[in-house]
Write a protein that holds these residues in place. Structure first.
Motif, PDB file in Angstrom:
ATOM      1  N   ARG A  81       0.828  -1.212   0.000  1.00  0.00           N
ATOM      2  CA  ARG A  81       0.000   0.000   0.000  1.00  0.00           C
ATOM      3  C   ARG A  81       0.860   1.259   0.000  1.00  0.00           C
ATOM      4  O   ARG A  81       0.517   2.253  -0.648  1.00  0.00           O
ATOM      5  N   MET A  82       1.971   1.223   0.689  1.00  0.00           N
ATOM      6  CA  MET A  82       2.859   2.391   0.721  1.00  0.00           C
ATOM      7  C   MET A  82       3.408   2.699  -0.669  1.00  0.00           C
ATOM      8  O   MET A  82       3.338   3.837  -1.147  1.00  0.00           O
ATOM      9  N   VAL A  83       3.953   1.675  -1.337  1.00  0.00           N
ATOM     10  CA  VAL A  83       4.532   1.886  -2.672  1.00  0.00           C
ATOM     11  C   VAL A  83       3.459   2.358  -3.648  1.00  0.00           C
ATOM     12  O   VAL A  83       3.672   3.284  -4.441  1.00  0.00           O
ATOM     13  N   ALA A  84       2.267   1.746  -3.592  1.00  0.00           N
ATOM     14  CA  ALA A  84       1.199   2.082  -4.540  1.00  0.00           C
ATOM     15  C   ALA A  84       0.702   3.513  -4.370  1.00  0.00           C
ATOM     16  O   ALA A  84       0.145   4.086  -5.305  1.00  0.00           O
ATOM     17  N   ASN A  85       0.918   4.080  -3.197  1.00  0.00           N
ATOM     18  CA  ASN A  85       0.364   5.398  -2.899  1.00  0.00           C
ATOM     19  C   ASN A  85       1.435   6.471  -2.733  1.00  0.00           C
ATOM     20  O   ASN A  85       1.126   7.606  -2.382  1.00  0.00           O
ATOM     21  N   ASP A  86       2.699   6.125  -2.986  1.00  0.00           N
ATOM     22  CA  ASP A  86       3.819   7.029  -2.712  1.00  0.00           C
ATOM     23  C   ASP A  86       4.313   7.671  -4.011  1.00  0.00           C
ATOM     24  O   ASP A  86       4.718   6.967  -4.940  1.00  0.00           O
ATOM     25  N   PRO A  87       4.296   9.013  -4.101  1.00  0.00           N
ATOM     26  CA  PRO A  87       4.723   9.677  -5.341  1.00  0.00           C
ATOM     27  C   PRO A  87       6.199   9.477  -5.673  1.00  0.00           C
ATOM     28  O   PRO A  87       6.627   9.823  -6.769  1.00  0.00           O
ATOM     29  N   ARG A  88       6.968   8.896  -4.749  1.00  0.00           N
ATOM     30  CA  ARG A  88       8.379   8.608  -5.048  1.00  0.00           C
ATOM     31  C   ARG A  88       8.519   7.409  -5.984  1.00  0.00           C
ATOM     32  O   ARG A  88       9.624   7.124  -6.463  1.00  0.00           O
ATOM     33  N   PHE A  89       7.414   6.716  -6.259  1.00  0.00           N
ATOM     34  CA  PHE A  89       7.424   5.591  -7.201  1.00  0.00           C
ATOM     35  C   PHE A  89       6.541   5.964  -8.386  1.00  0.00           C
ATOM     36  O   PHE A  89       5.343   6.198  -8.225  1.00  0.00           O
ATOM     37  N   SER A  90       7.124   6.016  -9.575  1.00  0.00           N
ATOM     38  CA  SER A  90       6.459   6.589 -10.751  1.00  0.00           C
ATOM     39  C   SER A  90       6.084   5.534 -11.780  1.00  0.00           C
ATOM     40  O   SER A  90       6.897   4.673 -12.132  1.00  0.00           O
ATOM     41  N   ARG A  91       4.849   5.637 -12.276  1.00  0.00           N
ATOM     42  CA  ARG A  91       4.448   4.826 -13.426  1.00  0.00           C
ATOM     43  C   ARG A  91       4.924   5.473 -14.732  1.00  0.00           C
ATOM     44  O   ARG A  91       5.278   4.786 -15.683  1.00  0.00           O
ATOM     45  N   GLU A  92       4.917   6.795 -14.759  1.00  0.00           N
ATOM     46  CA  GLU A  92       5.285   7.507 -15.990  1.00  0.00           C
ATOM     47  C   GLU A  92       6.707   7.182 -16.420  1.00  0.00           C
ATOM     48  O   GLU A  92       7.009   7.081 -17.612  1.00  0.00           O
ATOM     49  N   ALA A  93       7.587   6.982 -15.442  1.00  0.00           N
ATOM     50  CA  ALA A  93       9.000   6.717 -15.740  1.00  0.00           C
ATOM     51  C   ALA A  93       9.227   5.339 -16.357  1.00  0.00           C
ATOM     52  O   ALA A  93      10.311   5.044 -16.855  1.00  0.00           O
ATOM     53  N   VAL A  94       8.186   4.487 -16.358  1.00  0.00           N
ATOM     54  CA  VAL A  94       8.312   3.140 -16.919  1.00  0.00           C
ATOM     55  C   VAL A  94       8.292   3.170 -18.444  1.00  0.00           C
ATOM     56  O   VAL A  94       8.842   2.280 -19.110  1.00  0.00           O
ATOM     57  N   VAL A  95       7.657   4.189 -19.022  1.00  0.00           N
ATOM     58  CA  VAL A  95       7.364   4.200 -20.458  1.00  0.00           C
ATOM     59  C   VAL A  95       8.600   3.949 -21.315  1.00  0.00           C
ATOM     60  O   VAL A  95       8.547   3.218 -22.307  1.00  0.00           O
ATOM     61  N   ASP A  96       9.717   4.525 -20.961  1.00  0.00           N
ATOM     62  CA  ASP A  96      10.921   4.385 -21.788  1.00  0.00           C
ATOM     63  C   ASP A  96      11.895   3.332 -21.258  1.00  0.00           C
ATOM     64  O   ASP A  96      13.059   3.314 -21.645  1.00  0.00           O
ATOM     65  N   ARG A  97      11.419   2.460 -20.379  1.00  0.00           N
ATOM     66  CA  ARG A  97      12.286   1.462 -19.767  1.00  0.00           C
ATOM     67  C   ARG A  97      11.841   0.047 -20.140  1.00  0.00           C
ATOM     68  O   ARG A  97      10.664  -0.288 -19.991  1.00  0.00           O
ATOM     69  N   PRO A  98      12.761  -0.796 -20.606  1.00  0.00           N
ATOM     70  CA  PRO A  98      12.400  -2.186 -20.941  1.00  0.00           C
ATOM     71  C   PRO A  98      12.402  -3.068 -19.685  1.00  0.00           C
ATOM     72  O   PRO A  98      13.119  -4.070 -19.593  1.00  0.00           O
ATOM     73  N   VAL A  99      11.593  -2.711 -18.703  1.00  0.00           N
ATOM     74  CA  VAL A  99      11.596  -3.400 -17.407  1.00  0.00           C
ATOM     75  C   VAL A  99      11.210  -4.870 -17.579  1.00  0.00           C
ATOM     76  O   VAL A  99      10.341  -5.200 -18.391  1.00  0.00           O
ATOM     77  N   THR A 100      11.853  -5.745 -16.830  1.00  0.00           N
ATOM     78  CA  THR A 100      11.479  -7.161 -16.846  1.00  0.00           C
ATOM     79  C   THR A 100       9.991  -7.284 -16.551  1.00  0.00           C
ATOM     80  O   THR A 100       9.447  -6.593 -15.697  1.00  0.00           O
ATOM     81  N   ARG A 101       9.300  -8.168 -17.300  1.00  0.00           N
ATOM     82  CA  ARG A 101       7.841  -8.216 -17.219  1.00  0.00           C
ATOM     83  C   ARG A 101       7.338  -9.578 -17.678  1.00  0.00           C
ATOM     84  O   ARG A 101       8.076 -10.366 -18.283  1.00  0.00           O
ATOM     85  N   LEU A 102       6.054  -9.834 -17.409  1.00  0.00           N
ATOM     86  CA  LEU A 102       5.422 -11.067 -17.851  1.00  0.00           C
ATOM     87  C   LEU A 102       4.959 -10.954 -19.300  1.00  0.00           C
ATOM     88  O   LEU A 102       5.092 -11.886 -20.082  1.00  0.00           O
ATOM     89  N   ALA A 103       4.408  -9.794 -19.674  1.00  0.00           N
ATOM     90  CA  ALA A 103       3.830  -9.625 -21.013  1.00  0.00           C
ATOM     91  C   ALA A 103       4.904  -9.759 -22.096  1.00  0.00           C
ATOM     92  O   ALA A 103       5.959  -9.138 -22.008  1.00  0.00           O
ATOM     93  N   PRO A 104       4.639 -10.554 -23.140  1.00  0.00           N
ATOM     94  CA  PRO A 104       5.638 -10.725 -24.197  1.00  0.00           C
ATOM     95  C   PRO A 104       5.830  -9.486 -25.052  1.00  0.00           C
ATOM     96  O   PRO A 104       6.924  -9.244 -25.555  1.00  0.00           O
ATOM     97  N   HIS A 105       4.780  -8.700 -25.248  1.00  0.00           N
ATOM     98  CA  HIS A 105       4.931  -7.446 -25.966  1.00  0.00           C
ATOM     99  C   HIS A 105       4.280  -6.349 -25.146  1.00  0.00           C
ATOM    100  O   HIS A 105       3.211  -6.526 -24.594  1.00  0.00           O
ATOM    101  N   PHE A 106       4.958  -5.232 -25.103  1.00  0.00           N
ATOM    102  CA  PHE A 106       4.551  -4.180 -24.163  1.00  0.00           C
ATOM    103  C   PHE A 106       4.994  -2.835 -24.713  1.00  0.00           C
ATOM    104  O   PHE A 106       6.160  -2.474 -24.611  1.00  0.00           O
ATOM    105  N   ILE A 107       4.061  -2.123 -25.373  1.00  0.00           N
ATOM    106  CA  ILE A 107       4.382  -0.806 -25.913  1.00  0.00           C
ATOM    107  C   ILE A 107       3.327   0.158 -25.391  1.00  0.00           C
ATOM    108  O   ILE A 107       2.293   0.376 -26.017  1.00  0.00           O
TER     109      ILE A 107
END
Length: 406
Positions: A63-89
């Motif tokens: 809950r802390m991470v999900a609600n803390d502005p120090r963790f950004s979703r926007e910053a993910v856009v340009d990062r090839p982060v390890t993930r489950l989805a085979p294609h992710f754009i």
């Protein structure tokens, strides 16, 4: 930061490979269970993308991470982060990859449709559509595929009703959604389906720029007309909401698979209708509705969680499934307990990205439970539980079909 530099300063937990498992029924992911046992913060590598990511599993930390502005979703856009989805754009500016205040402004444009009042607006119509589907199920007689007869078409009809999509276009919406969510057809097919759905919503929203309607596309059209959001942002949000609306199919499939394999639970729900809303919340807590984890975040500065230093730039995942099994919050977490109180589960997420369709999903599950338990009293599986086929290679877990008789 390079692994060598990191390990030279502080001890790092090992990187655990987390494969894409095809799990059946309501089996809890054994890899996730092991990671929970290893500690509240671990490191994982998923089948696709690059590198590793932190995984946070304890309820309070999630809950802390999900609600803390120090963790950004926007910053993910340009990062090839390890993930489950085979294609992710991800589409730049899509609501799932925005941080406040942009995220807040975009969500506000459709908030009225997803409030208690907005959801109640479709209750009678939803109940009527469901009654027709159950009428057809009973008229055709057993055996039947409950997914094809009810659990599939009902959520499609409801989300299209809420979105303002004409009934004649429901089948096309469903086809696009399946292609977008499936890994089996490849990236190009998935992306083409997404473009086609986006083009559809661009036309529909564009026609409703001066609308006073209460459905989602009318609200989006009005917000575009007032220049509060762009058409591109409106379309991205509409696509996300439409696709998300079909998640109820998989979730209700798991729910009824569980109930039909535990006759004691079903008998209690039939005998005590008043406990059904509470039972639905407990089932939402218990059901492992997805495989692995969803969308990551990026730490914008150094943050310490449970004694572990997460550095600026590190990708972080939270597991809502793990949080819902935290024994410090949910005593006997692996037991389905319809009398559980309180039940502060996070099945719909937490913080700014809390699922906007949570109330709608609860309404649908309530209507489904009432209709099927009351109108089909002898409902039971037509095959042994282990012969129910579950989706393979899917992000969202659920049965492909649910053979039933009565």
């Amino acid at each position: 930061m390079e692994e060598a530099t990191r390990t030279g300063v502080e001890a790092m937990p090992p990187i655990r490979h987390w494969p894409a498992l095809d799990l059946t029924g309501t089996d809890f992911d054994p890899v996730l269970a092991e990671l929970m046992d290893e500690g509240p913060v671990t490191r994982v590598q998923l089948p696709n993308g690059e590198g590793w990511a932190w995984l946070v599993t304890r309820y309070d930390d999630v809950r802390m991470v999900a609600n803390d502005p120090r963790f950004s979703r926007e910053a993910v856009v340009d990062r090839p982060v390890t993930r489950l989805a085979p294609h992710f754009i991800p589409d730049r500016g899509a609501v799932g990859f925005l941080d406040p205040p942009d995220h807040t402004r975009l969500r506000r444009s459709v908030a009225a449709a997803f409030t208690a009042k907005g959801v109640e607006r479709v209750r009678d119509r939803a109940r009527g559509m469901l009654d027709e589907m159950v009428d057809d199920l009973l008229a055709a007689g057993p055996p039947a595929d409950l997914t094809a007869a009810v659990l599939g078409p009902f959520p499609i009809a409801v989300i299209c009703e809420l979105m303002g999509v004409p009934a004649g276009d429901r089948h096309g919406m469903h086809t696009w959604t399946q292609l977008i969510l499936s890994a089996a057809h490849g990236k190009e097919v998935s992306e083409r389906a997404k473009r086609e759905m986006s083009s559809y919503f661009a036309d529909l929203i564009g026609l409703r720029e001066n609308s006073a309607g209460e459905d989602v596309t009318s609200l989006l059209g009005a917000a575009v007309g007032r220049r509060e959001i762009t058409l591109e942002q409106a379309v991205g949000l509409a696509v996300l909401l439409q696709i998300g609306g079909e998640a109820v199919t998989a979730n209700s499939g798991q729910m009824f698979h569980l109930l039909l394999t535990r006759p004691g639970l079903t008998a209690r729900l039939r005998a005590e209708p008043a406990i059904r809303p509470r039972a639905i919340d407990e089932l939402l807590r218990y059901l492992p509705h997805r495989n692995a984890v969803g969308l990551s975040r990026i730490a914008l500065e150094d943050v310490e969680i449970a004694g572990v230093r997460i550095r600026a730039g590190d990708p972080v995942y939270v597991s809502y499934l793990a949080a819902n099994r935290d024994p410090d919050v949910f005593p006997a977490p692996d037991t389905v307990d319809f009398s559980r109180r309180p039940n502060p589960h996070v099945a719909f997420g937490f913080g700014p990205h809390y699922c906007p369709g949570g109330m709608l999903a609860r309404l649908e599950e309530e209507l489904l439970m009432n209709a099927l338990l009351d109108r089909v009293p002898g409902l039971r599986l037509a095959v042994p539980p282990d012969q129910v086929p579950f989706r393979k290679g899917a992000l969202i877990r659920g049965p492909e079909c649910l053979p039933v008789t009565w």
